[in-house]
Scaffold this motif. Structure first.
Motif, PDB file in Angstrom:
ATOM      1  N   ARG A  49       0.833  -1.213   0.000  1.00 39.39           N
ATOM      2  CA  ARG A  49       0.000   0.000   0.000  1.00 39.39           C
ATOM      3  C   ARG A  49       0.861   1.253   0.000  1.00 39.39           C
ATOM      4  NH1 ARG A  49      -4.060   0.493   4.582  1.00 39.39           N
ATOM      5  NH2 ARG A  49      -4.767   2.242   3.295  1.00 39.39           N
ATOM      6  N   LEU A  50       1.902   1.245   0.793  1.00 42.78           N
ATOM      7  CA  LEU A  50       2.802   2.394   0.850  1.00 42.78           C
ATOM      8  C   LEU A  50       3.578   2.550  -0.452  1.00 42.78           C
ATOM      9  CD1 LEU A  50       4.175   4.707   2.251  1.00 42.78           C
ATOM     10  CD2 LEU A  50       5.679   3.082   3.408  1.00 42.78           C
ATOM     11  N   LEU A  51       4.102   1.450  -0.974  1.00 46.10           N
ATOM     12  CA  LEU A  51       4.827   1.512  -2.246  1.00 46.10           C
ATOM     13  C   LEU A  51       3.928   2.005  -3.368  1.00 46.10           C
ATOM     14  CD1 LEU A  51       6.923  -1.784  -2.074  1.00 46.10           C
ATOM     15  CD2 LEU A  51       7.744   0.548  -1.720  1.00 46.10           C
ATOM     16  N   HIS A  52       2.668   1.585  -3.380  1.00 50.20           N
ATOM     17  CA  HIS A  52       1.727   2.050  -4.391  1.00 50.20           C
ATOM     18  C   HIS A  52       1.507   3.561  -4.285  1.00 50.20           C
ATOM     19  CE1 HIS A  52      -0.214  -2.202  -4.817  1.00 50.20           C
ATOM     20  NE2 HIS A  52       0.817  -2.041  -5.633  1.00 50.20           N
ATOM     21  N   TRP A  53       1.299   4.034  -3.073  1.00 48.24           N
ATOM     22  CA  TRP A  53       1.067   5.474  -2.873  1.00 48.24           C
ATOM     23  C   TRP A  53       2.271   6.273  -3.352  1.00 48.24           C
ATOM     24  CZ3 TRP A  53       2.806   9.933  -0.788  1.00 48.24           C
ATOM     25  CH2 TRP A  53       1.883  10.947  -0.528  1.00 48.24           C
ATOM     26  N   LEU A  54       3.441   5.865  -2.933  1.00 50.74           N
ATOM     27  CA  LEU A  54       4.652   6.587  -3.301  1.00 50.74           C
ATOM     28  C   LEU A  54       4.927   6.520  -4.799  1.00 50.74           C
ATOM     29  CD1 LEU A  54       6.943   5.391  -0.376  1.00 50.74           C
ATOM     30  CD2 LEU A  54       6.014   7.702  -0.669  1.00 50.74           C
ATOM     31  N   SER A  55       4.735   5.351  -5.388  1.00 44.52           N
ATOM     32  CA  SER A  55       5.090   5.174  -6.798  1.00 44.52           C
ATOM     33  C   SER A  55       4.167   5.947  -7.723  1.00 44.52           C
ATOM     34  CB  SER A  55       5.105   3.694  -7.169  1.00 44.52           C
ATOM     35  OG  SER A  55       3.836   3.102  -6.962  1.00 44.52           O
ATOM     36  N   THR A  56       2.870   6.018  -7.405  1.00 44.55           N
ATOM     37  CA  THR A  56       1.971   6.808  -8.255  1.00 44.55           C
ATOM     38  C   THR A  56       2.350   8.283  -8.205  1.00 44.55           C
ATOM     39  OG1 THR A  56       0.347   6.891  -6.453  1.00 44.55           O
ATOM     40  CG2 THR A  56      -0.008   5.253  -8.192  1.00 44.55           C
ATOM     41  N   ARG A  57       2.746   8.780  -7.039  1.00 44.06           N
ATOM     42  CA  ARG A  57       3.136  10.193  -6.932  1.00 44.06           C
ATOM     43  C   ARG A  57       4.440  10.472  -7.664  1.00 44.06           C
ATOM     44  NH1 ARG A  57      -1.256   8.415  -4.406  1.00 44.06           N
ATOM     45  NH2 ARG A  57      -2.451  10.138  -3.505  1.00 44.06           N
ATOM     46  N   LEU A  58       5.386   9.547  -7.579  1.00 44.65           N
ATOM     47  CA  LEU A  58       6.661   9.766  -8.253  1.00 44.65           C
ATOM     48  C   LEU A  58       6.498   9.638  -9.772  1.00 44.65           C
ATOM     49  CD1 LEU A  58       9.539  10.503  -7.827  1.00 44.65           C
ATOM     50  CD2 LEU A  58      10.095   8.111  -7.407  1.00 44.65           C
ATOM     51  N   PRO A  80      -8.953  11.954  -7.668  1.00 40.59           N
ATOM     52  CA  PRO A  80      -7.713  12.716  -7.475  1.00 40.59           C
ATOM     53  C   PRO A  80      -7.669  13.949  -8.376  1.00 40.59           C
ATOM     54  CG  PRO A  80      -7.291  10.806  -8.842  1.00 40.59           C
ATOM     55  CD  PRO A  80      -8.722  10.690  -8.381  1.00 40.59           C
ATOM     56  N   TYR A  81      -7.044  14.999  -7.854  1.00 39.69           N
ATOM     57  CA  TYR A  81      -6.863  16.203  -8.658  1.00 39.69           C
ATOM     58  C   TYR A  81      -5.588  16.903  -8.189  1.00 39.69           C
ATOM     59  CZ  TYR A  81      -8.563  18.946  -4.669  1.00 39.69           C
ATOM     60  OH  TYR A  81      -8.708  19.508  -3.429  1.00 39.69           O
ATOM     61  N   LEU A  82      -5.097  17.786  -9.035  1.00 40.61           N
ATOM     62  CA  LEU A  82      -3.901  18.543  -8.714  1.00 40.61           C
ATOM     63  C   LEU A  82      -4.281  19.969  -8.344  1.00 40.61           C
ATOM     64  CD1 LEU A  82      -1.534  17.360 -11.594  1.00 40.61           C
ATOM     65  CD2 LEU A  82      -1.618  16.519  -9.235  1.00 40.61           C
ATOM     66  N   VAL A  83      -3.861  20.385  -7.172  1.00 40.07           N
ATOM     67  CA  VAL A  83      -4.085  21.762  -6.747  1.00 40.07           C
ATOM     68  C   VAL A  83      -3.203  22.682  -7.599  1.00 40.07           C
ATOM     69  CG1 VAL A  83      -3.962  23.367  -4.791  1.00 40.07           C
ATOM     70  CG2 VAL A  83      -4.604  20.958  -4.423  1.00 40.07           C
ATOM     71  N   ASN A  84      -3.784  23.766  -8.062  1.00 42.37           N
ATOM     72  CA  ASN A  84      -3.054  24.764  -8.860  1.00 42.37           C
ATOM     73  C   ASN A  84      -2.531  24.198 -10.181  1.00 42.37           C
ATOM     74  OD1 ASN A  84      -3.424  26.704  -6.799  1.00 42.37           O
ATOM     75  ND2 ASN A  84      -1.617  25.935  -5.716  1.00 42.37           N
ATOM     76  N   SER A  85      -3.258  23.233 -10.750  1.00 42.12           N
ATOM     77  CA  SER A  85      -2.904  22.700 -12.069  1.00 42.12           C
ATOM     78  C   SER A  85      -4.179  22.335 -12.806  1.00 42.12           C
ATOM     79  CB  SER A  85      -2.014  21.469 -11.943  1.00 42.12           C
ATOM     80  OG  SER A  85      -1.798  20.875 -13.216  1.00 42.12           O
ATOM     81  N   ASP A  86      -4.191  22.547 -14.111  1.00 39.57           N
ATOM     82  CA  ASP A  86      -5.385  22.242 -14.891  1.00 39.57           C
ATOM     83  C   ASP A  86      -5.331  20.851 -15.521  1.00 39.57           C
ATOM     84  OD1 ASP A  86      -3.392  22.787 -16.689  1.00 39.57           O
ATOM     85  OD2 ASP A  86      -4.524  24.279 -17.846  1.00 39.57           O
ATOM     86  N   TYR A  87      -4.340  20.031 -15.160  1.00 41.21           N
ATOM     87  CA  TYR A  87      -4.287  18.669 -15.664  1.00 41.21           C
ATOM     88  C   TYR A  87      -5.372  17.817 -15.013  1.00 41.21           C
ATOM     89  CZ  TYR A  87       0.069  18.584 -18.370  1.00 41.21           C
ATOM     90  OH  TYR A  87       1.029  18.762 -19.336  1.00 41.21           O
ATOM     91  N   HIS A  88      -6.061  17.013 -15.822  1.00 42.76           N
ATOM     92  CA  HIS A  88      -6.902  15.940 -15.304  1.00 42.76           C
ATOM     93  C   HIS A  88      -5.994  14.735 -15.065  1.00 42.76           C
ATOM     94  CE1 HIS A  88     -10.589  18.079 -16.507  1.00 42.76           C
ATOM     95  NE2 HIS A  88      -9.915  18.411 -17.596  1.00 42.76           N
ATOM     96  N   ILE A  89      -6.235  14.009 -13.977  1.00 41.46           N
ATOM     97  CA  ILE A  89      -5.376  12.861 -13.675  1.00 41.46           C
ATOM     98  C   ILE A  89      -6.202  11.660 -13.231  1.00 41.46           C
ATOM     99  CG2 ILE A  89      -3.469  14.368 -12.978  1.00 41.46           C
ATOM    100  CD1 ILE A  89      -4.047  13.546 -10.064  1.00 41.46           C
ATOM    101  N   SER A  90      -5.620  10.475 -13.396  1.00 48.08           N
ATOM    102  CA  SER A  90      -6.199   9.245 -12.862  1.00 48.08           C
ATOM    103  C   SER A  90      -5.053   8.339 -12.441  1.00 48.08           C
ATOM    104  CB  SER A  90      -7.080   8.544 -13.906  1.00 48.08           C
ATOM    105  OG  SER A  90      -7.692   7.393 -13.347  1.00 48.08           O
ATOM    106  N   LEU A  91      -5.233   7.668 -11.301  1.00 45.28           N
ATOM    107  CA  LEU A  91      -4.194   6.825 -10.726  1.00 45.28           C
ATOM    108  C   LEU A  91      -4.700   5.403 -10.560  1.00 45.28           C
ATOM    109  CD1 LEU A  91      -3.218   9.184  -7.734  1.00 45.28           C
ATOM    110  CD2 LEU A  91      -2.392   9.323 -10.093  1.00 45.28           C
ATOM    111  N   SER A  92      -3.810   4.428 -10.735  1.00 45.85           N
ATOM    112  CA  SER A  92      -4.172   3.033 -10.478  1.00 45.85           C
ATOM    113  C   SER A  92      -2.915   2.261 -10.104  1.00 45.85           C
ATOM    114  CB  SER A  92      -4.833   2.405 -11.708  1.00 45.85           C
ATOM    115  OG  SER A  92      -5.310   1.100 -11.414  1.00 45.85           O
TER     116      SER A  92
END
Length: 215
Positions: A49-58, A80-92
């Motif tokens: 779970r921790l590796l998943h969280w870290l790896s998606t962010r990196l 999920p969304y990015l503060v101060n960014s207009d990119y749409h994102i999705s994580l898995s």
């Protein structure tokens, strides 16, 4: 960091997959984190779970090609969304892989899953009898995972609670391939949409589905 797939989906959207081979310490070294994120990390303890969280962010940071701090948060519906960014994102993420999709123009959704036989035991929970009557679904494990990943990707694309896989997302007949696409009818609060979802199976037994479309 091992990026094993990096593809421009269209003129506005990019999908990347990363094989997680680093340790927690190696992943942390590539991130700028604030206290609220450190609190999340401490609640995850150790393990996948921790590796998943870290790896998606990196991976997200790498795709955006920035050394600046990236504030990735979740809204009230869990999108999920990015503060101060207009990119749409999705994580898995699933076992040894993390997947991220970003787009300047479109809402996006991505889902990656390790293929397992147990999907047969839950197929009636996410597929209607009409869908299960399709020959490419039924008891076909790959087909079932294509349908699951497609519906999960659509759910993430929509980004609002209340969308039910079995009741509101309907997979149209398609020809099952190792890499292909299908169409789905989606019953949304503001009307019915037909979406095209792409999918592919990896050589080591994962299925991935993704969608990019105006919301």
């Amino acid at each position: 960091m091992a990026i094993v797939y990096n593809q421009n989906i269209d003129g506005h959207s990019v999908l990347a997959i990363w094989k997680i081979e680093e340790t927690e310490e190696e992943l942390l070294a590539g991130l700028q984190l604030k206290q609220h994120e450190l609190d999340i990390i401490s609640s995850l303890n150790n393990g996948k779970r921790l590796l998943h969280w870290l790896s998606t962010r990196l991976l997200l940071r790498t795709m955006l090609n920035t050394s600046e701090y990236i504030d990735c948060q979740f809204d009230a519906d869990g999108k999920p969304y990015l503060v101060n960014s207009d990119y749409h994102i999705s994580l898995s993420h699933s076992y040894d892989y993390a997947a991220v999709m970003i787009s300047k123009e479109y809402a996006v959704g991505v889902d990656i899953e390790l293929i397992k036989h147990k999907v047969k035991t839950i197929k009636h929970k996410f597929l209607s009898d009409i869908e299960l009557a399709q020959k490419q679904l039924g008891d076909n494990i790959d087909g079932l995972y294509v349908a699951w990943c497609a519906k999960e990707a659509i759910y993430k694309w929509h980004g609002k609670k209340g969308l039910e896989f079995k009741q509101h997302i309907h997979i149209k007949p398609f020809k099952l391939k190792k890499k292909g696409s299908l169409n789905a009818i989606v019953e949304l609060p503001n009307g019915t949409r037909e979406l095209s979802i792409n999918y592919f199976k990896t050589n080591d037994g994962y299925m991935l589905g993704y969608v990019a479309s105006p919301s």
